[in-house]
Write a protein that holds these residues in place. Sequence first.
Motif, short mmCIF file in Angstrom:
data_model
loop_
_atom_site.label_atom_id
_atom_site.label_comp_id
_atom_site.label_asym_id
_atom_site.label_seq_id
_atom_site.Cartn_x
_atom_site.Cartn_y
_atom_site.Cartn_z
N THR A 294 0.84 -1.21 0.00
CA THR A 294 0.00 0.00 0.00
C THR A 294 0.87 1.25 0.00
O THR A 294 0.59 2.21 -0.73
CB THR A 294 -0.95 0.00 1.21
OG1 THR A 294 -1.79 -1.15 1.13
CG2 THR A 294 -1.79 1.26 1.26
N GLU A 295 1.92 1.25 0.81
CA GLU A 295 2.81 2.40 0.86
C GLU A 295 3.52 2.63 -0.47
O GLU A 295 3.66 3.76 -0.94
CB GLU A 295 3.84 2.23 1.98
CG GLU A 295 4.70 3.45 2.15
CD GLU A 295 5.58 3.40 3.38
OE1 GLU A 295 6.44 4.30 3.49
OE2 GLU A 295 5.42 2.50 4.21
N ILE A 296 3.96 1.55 -1.11
CA ILE A 296 4.63 1.67 -2.41
C ILE A 296 3.65 2.23 -3.44
O ILE A 296 3.99 3.13 -4.21
CB ILE A 296 5.18 0.30 -2.87
CG1 ILE A 296 6.27 -0.17 -1.92
CG2 ILE A 296 5.69 0.37 -4.30
CD1 ILE A 296 6.64 -1.64 -2.08
N TYR A 297 2.44 1.70 -3.46
CA TYR A 297 1.43 2.19 -4.40
C TYR A 297 1.18 3.69 -4.18
O TYR A 297 1.18 4.47 -5.14
CB TYR A 297 0.13 1.40 -4.26
CG TYR A 297 -0.98 1.97 -5.10
CD1 TYR A 297 -1.01 1.74 -6.47
CD2 TYR A 297 -1.97 2.77 -4.54
CE1 TYR A 297 -2.01 2.29 -7.27
CE2 TYR A 297 -2.97 3.31 -5.32
CZ TYR A 297 -2.99 3.07 -6.68
OH TYR A 297 -3.98 3.63 -7.47
N ASN A 298 0.96 4.08 -2.93
CA ASN A 298 0.68 5.49 -2.64
C ASN A 298 1.85 6.39 -3.03
O ASN A 298 1.66 7.50 -3.52
CB ASN A 298 0.34 5.67 -1.15
CG ASN A 298 -1.00 5.08 -0.80
OD1 ASN A 298 -1.88 4.94 -1.64
ND2 ASN A 298 -1.17 4.71 0.46
N TYR A 299 3.07 5.91 -2.83
CA TYR A 299 4.25 6.66 -3.23
C TYR A 299 4.27 6.88 -4.75
O TYR A 299 4.49 7.98 -5.23
CB TYR A 299 5.51 5.91 -2.78
CG TYR A 299 6.79 6.57 -3.21
CD1 TYR A 299 7.34 7.61 -2.48
CD2 TYR A 299 7.46 6.17 -4.37
CE1 TYR A 299 8.51 8.23 -2.87
CE2 TYR A 299 8.63 6.77 -4.77
CZ TYR A 299 9.15 7.80 -4.02
OH TYR A 299 10.31 8.41 -4.43
N PHE A 300 4.01 5.81 -5.49
CA PHE A 300 4.01 5.92 -6.95
C PHE A 300 2.88 6.81 -7.46
O PHE A 300 3.06 7.53 -8.44
CB PHE A 300 3.96 4.54 -7.61
CG PHE A 300 5.33 3.95 -7.82
CD1 PHE A 300 5.99 4.11 -9.02
CD2 PHE A 300 5.95 3.24 -6.81
CE1 PHE A 300 7.25 3.57 -9.23
CE2 PHE A 300 7.21 2.70 -6.99
CZ PHE A 300 7.87 2.87 -8.21
N ARG B 201 4.62 11.37 -11.97
CA ARG B 201 5.19 12.23 -13.03
C ARG B 201 6.71 12.24 -13.02
O ARG B 201 7.34 12.39 -14.06
CB ARG B 201 4.68 13.66 -12.89
CG ARG B 201 3.23 13.79 -13.22
CD ARG B 201 2.81 15.23 -13.14
NE ARG B 201 1.37 15.34 -13.32
CZ ARG B 201 0.75 16.48 -13.41
NH1 ARG B 201 1.41 17.61 -13.33
NH2 ARG B 201 -0.55 16.50 -13.58
N SER B 202 7.30 12.10 -11.84
CA SER B 202 8.76 12.13 -11.72
C SER B 202 9.39 10.75 -11.89
O SER B 202 10.60 10.64 -11.96
CB SER B 202 9.16 12.65 -10.34
OG SER B 202 8.66 13.94 -10.14
N LEU B 203 8.57 9.72 -11.94
CA LEU B 203 9.07 8.35 -11.96
C LEU B 203 8.74 7.60 -13.25
O LEU B 203 8.47 6.40 -13.22
CB LEU B 203 8.50 7.58 -10.75
CG LEU B 203 8.85 8.13 -9.38
CD1 LEU B 203 8.09 7.38 -8.30
CD2 LEU B 203 10.35 8.05 -9.14
N ALA B 204 8.80 8.28 -14.37
CA ALA B 204 8.44 7.64 -15.64
C ALA B 204 9.29 6.40 -15.92
O ALA B 204 8.77 5.37 -16.36
CB ALA B 204 8.57 8.64 -16.78
#
Length: 71
Positions: A48-54, A59-62
């Motif tokens: 859940t934390e990874i999903y929320n981070y992404f 936009r910065s993590l293409a």
Amino acid sequence: MSLPAQGSPVWGRLANGGLSRLQTSHLGTQMLMKRLELSPAPASAKATEIYNYFVKWERSLANEVAQLNRL
């Protein structure tokens, strides 16, 4: 490329050690990876934390988002 849905198995794979295979030069992502690697939290909480981070930093993590379906 868009993010996989929150219920996608990719988030669970990342939470169960898959983050180590993610190649990133993004410092924030590297810090998240290390913190979660050392965390005693259950895999579901990590996913859940990874999903929320992404979601927040999509936009910065293409480059990282493009790798998600291969992990």
